[in-house]
Scaffold this motif. Structure first.
Motif, mmCIF file in Angstrom:
data_model
loop_
_atom_site.group_PDB
_atom_site.id
_atom_site.type_symbol
_atom_site.label_atom_id
_atom_site.label_comp_id
_atom_site.label_asym_id
_atom_site.label_seq_id
_atom_site.Cartn_x
_atom_site.Cartn_y
_atom_site.Cartn_z
ATOM 1 N N ALA A 1 -11.185 16.987 8.859
ATOM 2 C CA ALA A 1 -9.750 17.277 8.890
ATOM 3 C C ALA A 1 -8.937 16.000 9.029
ATOM 4 C CB ALA A 1 -9.450 18.240 10.033
ATOM 5 N N PHE A 2 -9.329 15.126 9.950
ATOM 6 C CA PHE A 2 -8.616 13.862 10.130
ATOM 7 C C PHE A 2 -8.677 13.014 8.863
ATOM 8 C CE2 PHE A 2 -9.654 14.297 14.871
ATOM 9 C CZ PHE A 2 -8.404 14.820 15.159
ATOM 10 N N ASP A 3 -9.858 12.968 8.238
ATOM 11 C CA ASP A 3 -10.006 12.166 7.029
ATOM 12 C C ASP A 3 -9.167 12.724 5.888
ATOM 13 O OD1 ASP A 3 -11.733 10.583 8.466
ATOM 14 O OD2 ASP A 3 -13.564 11.322 7.503
ATOM 15 N N ALA A 4 -8.992 14.050 5.863
ATOM 16 C CA ALA A 4 -8.195 14.671 4.797
ATOM 17 C C ALA A 4 -6.747 14.220 4.838
ATOM 18 C CB ALA A 4 -8.280 16.189 4.901
ATOM 19 N N VAL A 5 -6.256 13.848 6.034
ATOM 20 C CA VAL A 5 -4.848 13.433 6.164
ATOM 21 C C VAL A 5 -4.706 11.951 6.500
ATOM 22 C CG1 VAL A 5 -4.110 15.746 6.817
ATOM 23 C CG2 VAL A 5 -4.748 14.128 8.621
ATOM 24 N N GLY A 6 -5.839 11.240 6.540
ATOM 25 C CA GLY A 6 -5.804 9.805 6.808
ATOM 26 C C GLY A 6 -5.445 9.434 8.231
ATOM 27 N N ALA A 7 -5.760 10.290 9.184
ATOM 28 C CA ALA A 7 -5.408 10.038 10.588
ATOM 29 C C ALA A 7 -6.479 9.185 11.266
ATOM 30 C CB ALA A 7 -5.251 11.351 11.332
ATOM 31 N N LEU B 1 -16.026 26.586 4.383
ATOM 32 C CA LEU B 1 -15.689 27.073 3.044
ATOM 33 C C LEU B 1 -15.809 25.965 2.006
ATOM 34 C CD1 LEU B 1 -12.535 29.290 3.758
ATOM 35 C CD2 LEU B 1 -14.847 30.095 3.217
ATOM 36 N N ARG B 2 -15.292 24.788 2.329
ATOM 37 C CA ARG B 2 -15.331 23.699 1.359
ATOM 38 C C ARG B 2 -16.765 23.264 1.091
ATOM 39 N NH1 ARG B 2 -11.189 25.942 1.000
ATOM 40 N NH2 ARG B 2 -9.096 25.024 1.203
ATOM 41 N N LYS B 3 -17.622 23.254 2.098
ATOM 42 C CA LYS B 3 -19.033 22.924 1.880
ATOM 43 C C LYS B 3 -19.708 23.951 0.975
ATOM 44 C CE LYS B 3 -19.928 20.702 6.365
ATOM 45 N NZ LYS B 3 -20.718 20.845 7.623
ATOM 46 N N MET B 4 -19.234 25.188 1.049
ATOM 47 C CA MET B 4 -19.796 26.256 0.230
ATOM 48 C C MET B 4 -19.234 26.254 -1.191
ATOM 49 S SD MET B 4 -19.610 29.284 3.113
ATOM 50 C CE MET B 4 -20.292 30.607 2.090
ATOM 51 N N GLY B 5 -18.333 25.317 -1.476
ATOM 52 C CA GLY B 5 -17.717 25.252 -2.795
ATOM 53 C C GLY B 5 -16.593 26.236 -2.988
ATOM 54 N N ILE B 6 -16.075 26.781 -1.889
ATOM 55 C CA ILE B 6 -14.960 27.737 -1.939
ATOM 56 C C ILE B 6 -13.685 26.974 -1.611
ATOM 57 C CG2 ILE B 6 -13.979 29.813 -0.906
ATOM 58 C CD1 ILE B 6 -16.894 30.690 -0.321
ATOM 59 N N ASN B 7 -12.843 26.789 -2.602
ATOM 60 C CA ASN B 7 -11.679 25.916 -2.472
ATOM 61 C C ASN B 7 -10.356 26.675 -2.442
ATOM 62 O OD1 ASN B 7 -13.183 23.430 -2.493
ATOM 63 N ND2 ASN B 7 -13.573 23.813 -4.662
ATOM 64 N N SER C 1 -1.891 23.562 7.579
ATOM 65 C CA SER C 1 -1.971 22.738 6.390
ATOM 66 C C SER C 1 -3.383 22.620 5.812
ATOM 67 C CB SER C 1 -1.425 21.334 6.690
ATOM 68 O OG SER C 1 -2.199 20.703 7.708
ATOM 69 N N LEU C 2 -4.408 22.721 6.642
ATOM 70 C CA LEU C 2 -5.766 22.543 6.108
ATOM 71 C C LEU C 2 -6.073 23.582 5.039
ATOM 72 C CD1 LEU C 2 -8.023 21.726 9.194
ATOM 73 C CD2 LEU C 2 -7.455 20.222 7.291
ATOM 74 N N LEU C 3 -5.910 24.865 5.379
ATOM 75 C CA LEU C 3 -6.232 25.905 4.419
ATOM 76 C C LEU C 3 -5.151 26.066 3.354
ATOM 77 C CD1 LEU C 3 -7.849 28.585 6.744
ATOM 78 C CD2 LEU C 3 -8.935 27.478 4.779
ATOM 79 N N GLU C 4 -3.973 25.551 3.631
ATOM 80 C CA GLU C 4 -2.891 25.685 2.659
ATOM 81 C C GLU C 4 -2.903 24.575 1.619
ATOM 82 O OE1 GLU C 4 1.996 26.240 2.630
ATOM 83 O OE2 GLU C 4 0.866 26.323 4.513
ATOM 84 N N SER C 5 -3.333 23.358 2.021
ATOM 85 C CA SER C 5 -3.116 22.202 1.149
ATOM 86 C C SER C 5 -4.335 21.333 0.886
ATOM 87 C CB SER C 5 -2.016 21.309 1.748
ATOM 88 O OG SER C 5 -0.824 22.034 1.977
ATOM 89 N N HIS C 6 -5.460 21.564 1.574
ATOM 90 C CA HIS C 6 -6.602 20.647 1.454
ATOM 91 C C HIS C 6 -7.875 21.380 1.046
ATOM 92 C CE1 HIS C 6 -4.298 17.333 3.161
ATOM 93 N NE2 HIS C 6 -3.820 18.181 4.042
#
Length: 263
Positions: free
Chosen positions: A137-143, A244-250, A258-263
């Motif tokens: 999650a942190f890496d997704a937003v560059g934190a 979900l993302r590891k399972m290929g569900i995007n 924001s995680l499930l809405e935008s990443h």
């Protein structure tokens, strides 16, 4: 410790079929018995075609007044996780979630990844835990500068801070609520949790994450992101999103920040 009896004639059919209700995947979720929030929040997060199988492993609703009380809880977790995995294996799950964030930080980086490897070996499927999901999650937003909000005592918080610091993040503050039991964790109001986020934000982090999956935080996180205009993550949401993302569900959808809405 085990309470599982295998009767004569028992077999374990491992033929895999597509689940009619969950054709995109069956996620196994392990959670402590007193944790009543994570399973319901994660049920609400399911995208179409995904179902959850939940197992509640034994942990007492320990009265918590000092660090040692949390230590007793964690010893119960360690003693009962494998039985939980074995029960979920009978559902032929596609992915396994550890729905308790504190255990994922115990022993720092070395202990966390050792636990993940152990659970993957026991389950035979990929595993998602709070520590690694928070990183994603942190890496997704560059934190890089982060603050934590927890229900814990220092004995747990020091493991979490150690994990993040050793993984290259700067933990600028830990706001601990020192809840009196696991059930009391689930009683924390949105107002108290929002106030804790405001305290954490005063230390100027790039992002804030809440730990402790029995805190009802998914909606609070979404509301505080809008108020502060910065990432505020619920660890339960981060875990489910990462799985979900590891399972290929995007799939992207609203209602959980924001995680499930935008990443």
């Amino acid at each position: 410790m085990t309470d599982t009896a295998l009767l004569a004639g028992t077999t374990h059919d491992r033929t895999r079929y597509v689940n009619a209700m969950g054709p995109r995947g069956v996620i196994g979720i392990m959670t402590p018995g007193p944790n009543v929030v994570v399973e319901n929040e994660m049920m609400d997060m399911r995208p179409a075609g995904v179902i959850n199988a939940v197992d509640r492993y034994y942990v007492p609703n320990q009265s918590i007044a000092e660090d040692e009380d949390w230590a007793i809880i964690m010893r119960h977790v360690a003693a009962n996780l494998d039985d939980s995995v074995h029960r979920l294996n009978e559902a032929l799950i596609d992915h396994l979630i550890l729905g308790m964030s504190s255990q994922s930080f115990m022993g720092g980086v070395k202990g966390s990844f050792a636990l993940q490897e152990h659970l993957e070996n026991e389950s035979g499927v990929p595993v998602t835990m709070g520590a690694q999901a928070a990183e994603a999650a942190f890496d997704a937003v560059g934190a890089r500068k982060i603050a934590l909000v927890t229900p814990y005592y220092p004995i747990i918080e020091k493991h979490a801070a150690s994990y993040f610091n050793d993984r290259g993040y700067d933990v600028v503050h830990v706001e601990g609520l020192k809840c009196k039991s696991i059930i009391e964790v689930a009683s924390q109001s949105a107002e108290r949790l929002s106030d804790a986020v405001l305290v954490a934000d005063s230390y100027k982090p790039d992002a804030i994450i809440q730990l402790g999956t029995n805190l009802h935080f998914a909606q609070v996180a979404q509301d505080m992101e809008k108020k502060l205009h910065k990432p505020v993550f619920a660890v339960g949401t981060a875990i489910y999103w990462s799985a979900l993302r590891k399972m290929g569900i995007n799939d992207q959808y609203t209602g959980f920040g924001s995680l499930l809405e935008s990443h």
